[in-house]
Every structure is written in structure tokens, then in C-alpha cells.
Design a protein around this motif. Sequence first.
Motif, PDB file in Angstrom:
ATOM      1  N   GLU A  14       0.907  -1.311   0.225  1.00 45.38           N
ATOM      2  CA  GLU A  14      -0.041   0.064  -0.093  1.00 45.38           C
ATOM      3  C   GLU A  14       0.848   1.304  -0.035  1.00 45.38           C
ATOM      4  N   LEU A  15       1.877   1.330   0.800  1.00 45.70           N
ATOM      5  CA  LEU A  15       2.831   2.542   0.736  1.00 45.70           C
ATOM      6  C   LEU A  15       3.590   2.675  -0.332  1.00 45.70           C
ATOM      7  N   GLY A  16       4.288   1.515  -0.966  1.00 47.78           N
ATOM      8  CA  GLY A  16       4.670   1.785  -2.464  1.00 47.78           C
ATOM      9  C   GLY A  16       3.692   2.231  -3.463  1.00 47.78           C
ATOM     10  N   ASP A  17       2.258   1.614  -3.292  1.00 51.98           N
ATOM     11  CA  ASP A  17       1.544   2.388  -4.043  1.00 51.98           C
ATOM     12  C   ASP A  17       1.308   3.842  -4.046  1.00 51.98           C
ATOM     13  N   ALA A  18       1.125   4.054  -2.619  1.00 53.30           N
ATOM     14  CA  ALA A  18       0.815   5.559  -2.553  1.00 53.30           C
ATOM     15  C   ALA A  18       2.106   6.404  -2.871  1.00 53.30           C
ATOM     16  N   VAL A  19       3.411   5.972  -2.878  1.00 52.38           N
ATOM     17  CA  VAL A  19       4.517   6.795  -3.524  1.00 52.38           C
ATOM     18  C   VAL A  19       4.259   7.046  -4.814  1.00 52.38           C
ATOM     19  N   SER A  20       3.816   5.906  -5.503  1.00 51.45           N
ATOM     20  CA  SER A  20       3.805   6.076  -7.042  1.00 51.45           C
ATOM     21  C   SER A  20       2.768   7.077  -7.373  1.00 51.45           C
ATOM     22  N   ARG A  21       1.573   6.942  -6.612  1.00 48.85           N
ATOM     23  CA  ARG A  21       0.343   7.803  -7.035  1.00 48.85           C
ATOM     24  C   ARG A  21       0.619   9.268  -6.754  1.00 48.85           C
ATOM     25  N   ASN A  22       1.406   9.551  -5.664  1.00 52.04           N
ATOM     26  CA  ASN A  22       1.540  10.739  -5.015  1.00 52.04           C
ATOM     27  C   ASN A  22       2.693  11.570  -5.911  1.00 52.04           C
ATOM     28  N   LEU A  23       3.657  10.645  -6.376  1.00 49.41           N
ATOM     29  CA  LEU A  23       4.496  11.371  -7.289  1.00 49.41           C
ATOM     30  C   LEU A  23       3.819  11.937  -8.350  1.00 49.41           C
ATOM     31  N   HIS A  24       2.888  11.097  -8.858  1.00 46.45           N
ATOM     32  CA  HIS A  24       2.253  11.338 -10.024  1.00 46.45           C
ATOM     33  C   HIS A  24       1.336  12.828  -9.808  1.00 46.45           C
ATOM     34  N   LEU A  25       0.963  12.960  -8.590  1.00 41.55           N
ATOM     35  CA  LEU A  25       0.239  14.160  -8.312  1.00 41.55           C
ATOM     36  C   LEU A  25       1.120  15.481  -8.170  1.00 41.55           C
ATOM     37  N   PHE A 132      14.657   3.456  -5.165  1.00 46.09           N
ATOM     38  CA  PHE A 132      14.291   4.217  -6.461  1.00 46.09           C
ATOM     39  C   PHE A 132      12.668   4.563  -6.028  1.00 46.09           C
ATOM     40  N   TYR A 133      12.395   5.903  -5.873  1.00 49.28           N
ATOM     41  CA  TYR A 133      10.982   6.329  -5.995  1.00 49.28           C
ATOM     42  C   TYR A 133      10.574   6.692  -7.191  1.00 49.28           C
ATOM     43  N   SER A 134       9.376   6.352  -8.014  1.00 53.74           N
ATOM     44  CA  SER A 134       9.107   6.592  -9.144  1.00 53.74           C
ATOM     45  C   SER A 134       7.721   6.580  -9.221  1.00 53.74           C
ATOM     46  N   LYS A 135       6.941   7.033 -10.426  1.00 52.46           N
ATOM     47  CA  LYS A 135       5.382   6.968 -10.679  1.00 52.46           C
ATOM     48  C   LYS A 135       5.330   5.944 -11.599  1.00 52.46           C
ATOM     49  N   GLU A 136       3.953   5.399 -11.756  1.00 52.85           N
ATOM     50  CA  GLU A 136       3.596   4.211 -12.585  1.00 52.85           C
ATOM     51  C   GLU A 136       3.982   4.563 -14.196  1.00 52.85           C
ATOM     52  N   SER A 137       3.651   5.755 -14.461  1.00 54.32           N
ATOM     53  CA  SER A 137       4.121   5.619 -16.079  1.00 54.32           C
ATOM     54  C   SER A 137       5.230   5.787 -16.546  1.00 54.32           C
ATOM     55  N   ALA A 138       6.223   6.048 -15.708  1.00 52.57           N
ATOM     56  CA  ALA A 138       7.745   5.942 -15.719  1.00 52.57           C
ATOM     57  C   ALA A 138       8.326   4.649 -15.783  1.00 52.57           C
ATOM     58  N   LYS A 139       7.602   3.590 -15.628  1.00 51.02           N
ATOM     59  CA  LYS A 139       8.271   2.227 -15.237  1.00 51.02           C
ATOM     60  C   LYS A 139       7.867   1.565 -16.707  1.00 51.02           C
ATOM     61  N   SER A 140       8.780   0.539 -16.910  1.00 47.72           N
ATOM     62  CA  SER A 140       8.615  -0.416 -18.026  1.00 47.72           C
ATOM     63  C   SER A 140       8.453  -1.789 -17.668  1.00 47.72           C
ATOM     64  N   ARG A 141       9.099  -2.088 -16.532  1.00 46.02           N
ATOM     65  CA  ARG A 141       9.200  -3.725 -16.179  1.00 46.02           C
ATOM     66  C   ARG A 141       8.536  -3.909 -15.065  1.00 46.02           C
ATOM     67  N   TRP A 142       8.293  -2.966 -14.050  1.00 48.74           N
ATOM     68  CA  TRP A 142       7.585  -3.298 -12.665  1.00 48.74           C
ATOM     69  C   TRP A 142       6.120  -2.159 -13.031  1.00 48.74           C
ATOM     70  N   ARG A 143       5.443  -2.766 -13.844  1.00 42.57           N
ATOM     71  CA  ARG A 143       4.382  -1.762 -14.082  1.00 42.57           C
ATOM     72  C   ARG A 143       3.289  -2.505 -13.208  1.00 42.57           C
ATOM     73  N   LYS A 144       1.985  -1.812 -13.241  1.00 40.10           N
ATOM     74  CA  LYS A 144       1.061  -2.363 -12.143  1.00 40.10           C
ATOM     75  C   LYS A 144       0.645  -3.919 -12.556  1.00 40.10           C
ATOM     76  N   SER A 145       0.744  -4.164 -13.860  1.00 40.84           N
ATOM     77  CA  SER A 145       0.411  -5.519 -14.338  1.00 40.84           C
ATOM     78  C   SER A 145       1.267  -6.562 -13.854  1.00 40.84           C
ATOM     79  N   ALA A 146       2.451  -6.240 -13.383  1.00 34.92           N
ATOM     80  CA  ALA A 146       3.299  -7.399 -12.954  1.00 34.92           C
ATOM     81  C   ALA A 146       3.062  -7.221 -11.220  1.00 34.92           C
ATOM     82  N   MET A 147       2.362  -6.476 -10.693  1.00 32.12           N
ATOM     83  CA  MET A 147       2.214  -6.491  -9.290  1.00 32.12           C
ATOM     84  C   MET A 147       0.936  -6.999  -8.927  1.00 32.12           C
ATOM     85  N   PRO A 148       0.819  -7.363  -7.575  1.00 35.15           N
ATOM     86  CA  PRO A 148      -0.492  -7.879  -7.146  1.00 35.15           C
ATOM     87  C   PRO A 148      -1.470  -6.722  -7.306  1.00 35.15           C
TER      88      PRO A 148
END
Length: 247
Positions: A14-25, A132-148
Motif C-alpha cells: 500500500e505504501l509503495g502504491d501511495a508513493v507512485s500515485r503521490n509522485l504522479h500528483l 528508487f521512488y518513481s511513478k507508474e507511467s515512468a516504469k517499463s518492467r515493474w508496471r501495475k500488471s506485474a504487481m498484485p
Amino acid sequence: MKPPAKSLCKTFLELGDAVSRNLHLAYGSAISYGEETITESTLLEIWRRHSKIVKIRTFTKRQEARNGADWEWHLIGRKYTLKMRVQAKRLPKNTLQFPGLFTYKAKSAPHPQVDMLIAEAKRDRLLPILCFYSKESAKSRWRKSAMPSPYEAGCLIGPARKIQRHGYQDLASLEARCVPWHFLVCSQQGRSLFFPSVGKLNGRTQIRNGEIPSYIVPTDGYLFRPIREPEGEHGPIGLVTIDCRDL
């Protein structure tokens, strides 16, 4: 894929998810969301949810520590304890690169930050880790589809020595040498990782590949060792210990 049921594991997801979404904002606003803010707010939430098994101790503020969110993390298992030195980096806005990853040096520091991370981790018998802290759209390997589902991987961790040796600063290359940080506390059976799983720390499976490295110590001796504040100007901000013996 359903998220694991263990509460600490779910917290890290949940916290990793929050970092990704907060960075996007943050990238779409005028609000700063820097490395220290991310690290401190995330650690505070981990402690708030799991204060019975998570202890956080801060040390005297140091110049180097203020320029990299430099923390020690100790994961305590029934049989072994994993000791890490973690340095955080946030992906800058409007780029897929981490400029200065290997060359940035604080004003009072004698060497580049990553060199000091590796050297001091070796001296103190710790595993040097880059986060490394990053948002979802910046990633290519560890996208949401590769996560629970439904989580995004906002916090990726990788071995600093290997990352430095390969010399890549782009996120896509770094992703190939990293895993989402929830792997630290979630059961990851069948995966070959650069750190021992919680199952191995708890003795459920053996730690192989010859001699156990210096950053993995028997828990029996660790639990009774007094914790002393590191010496010198460039020590870590603090120490995070997580008791994983019941995971």
C-alpha cells in the motif's frame, strides 16, 4: 493476482502504491515531494501500523544524511538478521533518468554519495541498497500488471554494488536490477533475490551458496547487542528494525 494476506506485506504494498500515485500528483502540481519527505512519511506510517514489531531510532542529524535519506534497516528473523544501509533516490520530474546517480557529492562529503554508501556499508558489514521512488507511467518492467492487484510499485530496491558496476542511470535499466520493496517482507518463494527472503531469515529454507555474507548475522547474538550511534560526520539518519519472526 491477489495481494498476500500478511498485514506487514500489505502495508509495504500500500505504501509503495501511495508513493507512485503521490509522485504522479506532485509532478502535475507546484508541490515538492522530495526524498526525505517520502522516506520519513512512509516510515512514520509503517511504525504507526506496526509499532509492536517496528522500532525506529533516529541519530544526530548529519550533512550526508540530509542528502540521500540514508537509513539502516535490520530485518530480524528467528534464525538470521539481515542488516542493510539504504539510500533513497526520487526520479526527477520530466525525465526517465537519475542524473548524477554515480557522481553526486554533498558539499562536506569527501567522495560521491554512492561511493560512500558502498564503502561505509562494507566497513559496517551492511548490505548497500539503493531505493528508487518513481511513478507508474515512468516504469517499463515493474508496471501495475506485474504487481498484485491493485498496487503500483512506487519503491524499487536494488543492490548498490551491482548497480554501480553496470553504470546505467536510466530507470528502465535500473528496473532490471531491482525488485519492489515489498519483497523484503512478503513471501517470495521460488525467486532468486540479492537478499534472503523472510522465510530464509526464519529458517524455513536454507541460505545456500557457500559462506553466509557478513551482513547476515545470527539473531541470537544480534538481539542482545547494544545499539550505538554511528561515529563520524556522514553516518545514517537512523535505524529501522522490523521483527519478522512471526511472519
